[in-house]
Design a protein around this motif. Structure first.
Motif, PDB file in Angstrom:
ATOM      1  N   THR A   4       0.827  -1.209   0.000  1.00 44.20           N
ATOM      2  CA  THR A   4       0.000   0.000   0.000  1.00 44.20           C
ATOM      3  C   THR A   4       0.859   1.257   0.000  1.00 44.20           C
ATOM      4  O   THR A   4       0.595   2.210  -0.741  1.00 44.20           O
ATOM      5  N   ALA A   5       1.907   1.241   0.823  1.00 44.03           N
ATOM      6  CA  ALA A   5       2.795   2.407   0.896  1.00 44.03           C
ATOM      7  C   ALA A   5       3.504   2.633  -0.442  1.00 44.03           C
ATOM      8  O   ALA A   5       3.652   3.778  -0.899  1.00 44.03           O
ATOM      9  N   VAL A   6       3.945   1.539  -1.081  1.00 44.11           N
ATOM     10  CA  VAL A   6       4.632   1.649  -2.375  1.00 44.11           C
ATOM     11  C   VAL A   6       3.690   2.216  -3.435  1.00 44.11           C
ATOM     12  O   VAL A   6       4.067   3.081  -4.234  1.00 44.11           O
ATOM     13  N   VAL A   7       2.454   1.711  -3.470  1.00 46.02           N
ATOM     14  CA  VAL A   7       1.478   2.193  -4.455  1.00 46.02           C
ATOM     15  C   VAL A   7       1.203   3.685  -4.264  1.00 46.02           C
ATOM     16  O   VAL A   7       1.163   4.459  -5.234  1.00 46.02           O
ATOM     17  N   ILE A   8       1.010   4.090  -3.001  1.00 45.94           N
ATOM     18  CA  ILE A   8       0.755   5.510  -2.721  1.00 45.94           C
ATOM     19  C   ILE A   8       1.949   6.357  -3.144  1.00 45.94           C
ATOM     20  O   ILE A   8       1.799   7.431  -3.744  1.00 45.94           O
ATOM     21  N   PHE A   9       3.174   5.858  -2.879  1.00 51.28           N
ATOM     22  CA  PHE A   9       4.382   6.593  -3.246  1.00 51.28           C
ATOM     23  C   PHE A   9       4.493   6.729  -4.760  1.00 51.28           C
ATOM     24  O   PHE A   9       4.814   7.810  -5.280  1.00 51.28           O
ATOM     25  N   MET A  10       4.218   5.635  -5.484  1.00 47.33           N
ATOM     26  CA  MET A  10       4.309   5.666  -6.947  1.00 47.33           C
ATOM     27  C   MET A  10       3.275   6.620  -7.548  1.00 47.33           C
ATOM     28  O   MET A  10       3.559   7.351  -8.494  1.00 47.33           O
ATOM     29  N   MET A  11       2.072   6.619  -6.970  1.00 50.23           N
ATOM     30  CA  MET A  11       1.039   7.531  -7.457  1.00 50.23           C
ATOM     31  C   MET A  11       1.430   8.979  -7.198  1.00 50.23           C
ATOM     32  O   MET A  11       1.234   9.855  -8.048  1.00 50.23           O
ATOM     33  N   ALA A  12       2.018   9.222  -6.035  1.00 49.02           N
ATOM     34  CA  ALA A  12       2.448  10.581  -5.710  1.00 49.02           C
ATOM     35  C   ALA A  12       3.557  11.036  -6.654  1.00 49.02           C
ATOM     36  O   ALA A  12       3.568  12.190  -7.116  1.00 49.02           O
ATOM     37  N   MET A  13       4.507  10.125  -6.974  1.00 48.73           N
ATOM     38  CA  MET A  13       5.589  10.459  -7.891  1.00 48.73           C
ATOM     39  C   MET A  13       5.051  10.717  -9.292  1.00 48.73           C
ATOM     40  O   MET A  13       5.537  11.612 -10.005  1.00 48.73           O
ATOM     41  N   ALA A  14       4.063   9.934  -9.715  1.00 48.50           N
ATOM     42  CA  ALA A  14       3.472  10.132 -11.045  1.00 48.50           C
ATOM     43  C   ALA A  14       2.828  11.508 -11.149  1.00 48.50           C
ATOM     44  O   ALA A  14       2.989  12.218 -12.147  1.00 48.50           O
TER      45      ALA A  14
END
Length: 298
Positions: free
Chosen positions: A24-34
């Motif tokens: 979940t943390a990785v997905v949120i981080f990737m979305m934020a970076m996108a």
């Protein structure tokens, strides 16, 4: 109840629960970076508040026009593209693809400001596709012009005899094996090829004259296959200005009356490896033009 169930799951399956939290943390981080990249580093963000000039890169030997023509068509469709620079670094290439790019540049120039920037070389087919632009900018030392057509014809009869190879192919008509590598050409075949060469050369001259708005006789007098420097081409009316890429961009800005900052949108992307280009060129020569000969603007 939800808290109890949640505590029970996290306590009963701590490893799975921990793994899910990491995902979940990785997905949120990737979305934020996108989102961050889109807002600050994307093509759209770089274009914000700027006028856009398209850049069409024509590099190397011209054997296939598809990517270049597609990119020109895309730039033509984009309303926010105010003008286009065609950046040419090419010795020319096969006739038909050069003609297809010429037609695309000609059609583009009917709707947008188009300026050609010639790099180290824009000879033969490279000059041909440049001619419909509104203006052509070349460096003083650019090699350009070289207006003419060449057919590569090879006679390997003696070599084949020495290594014991004999041609036993059967042909349906007189000219079907014209230009074969297995024997010298006959006088009739030489005349046949010369007629083709003369017709292609005439097409070249007429198209350059139309693209440059020059007299056909004037272009014909320059179309003896000679290469020119950018400075010589300027003196002969084949280019309009001496300068580099920045000068071409400035000329587009002047002609299109662009006063704001500009963003250069470049394409097409180079997708083909060197090995595939070599193999593709060899296949093109063999499959389309037949063994031993090919007509080219080079």
């Amino acid at each position: 109840m939800e808290k109890t169930t949640h505590n029970k799951f996290s306590q009963r399956h701590p490893l799975i629960f921990g793994f899910m939290m990491i995902i979940t943390a990785v997905v949120i981080f990737m979305m934020a970076m996108a989102v961050f990249n889109f807002l600050f580093f994307s093509e759209q963000s770089k274009m914000r508040g700027k006028q856009v000039i398209g850049v069409v890169k024509v590099n190397g030997l011209i054997t296939d026009s598809r990517d270049i023509v597609d990119w020109i068509s895309e730039l033509k469709r984009k309303d926010h593209i105010r003008g286009v620079v065609i950046r040419v670094n090419s010795p020319g290439g096969v006739v038909a693809p050069s003609q297809e790019i010429y037609a695309a540049v000609r059609d583009l120039a009917l709707e947008k400001t188009v300026v050609v920037s010639m790099g180290a070389m824009a000879t033969s087919g490279g000059y041909y596709l440049s001619s419909p632009a509104h203006k052509i900018v070349a460096n003083p030392g650019t090699l350009t012009a070289n207006i003419g057509v060449k057919a590569t014809l090879t006679n390997m009869q003696e070599l084949m005899r020495k290594i014991g190879i004999e041609d036993q192919a059967i042909y349906s008509s007189e000219y079907k094996d014209a230009g074969t590598v297995t024997r010298p050409m006959t006088d009739r075949e030489k005349a046949y090829f010369q007629e083709i060469m003369d017709d292609l050369h005439e097409q070249f001259v007429l198209d350059v004259a139309a693209g440059r708005n020059m007299d056909v006789e004037t272009v014909a007098s320059l179309a003896d296959g000679r290469a020119m420097t950018g400075r010589q081409a300027l003196n002969n009316g084949l280019v309009d200005k001496l300068g580099g890429m920045n000068d071409a961009v400035d000329l587009v800005r002047e002609l299109a009356e662009i006063k704001d900052q500009v963003f250069l949108l470049e394409g097409p992307e180079q997708k083909t490896s060197l090995l595939r280009r070599i193999v593709g060129e060899f296949s093109l020569r063999q499959e389309i033009f037949g063994p031993g000969w090919v007509f080219s603007y080079e």
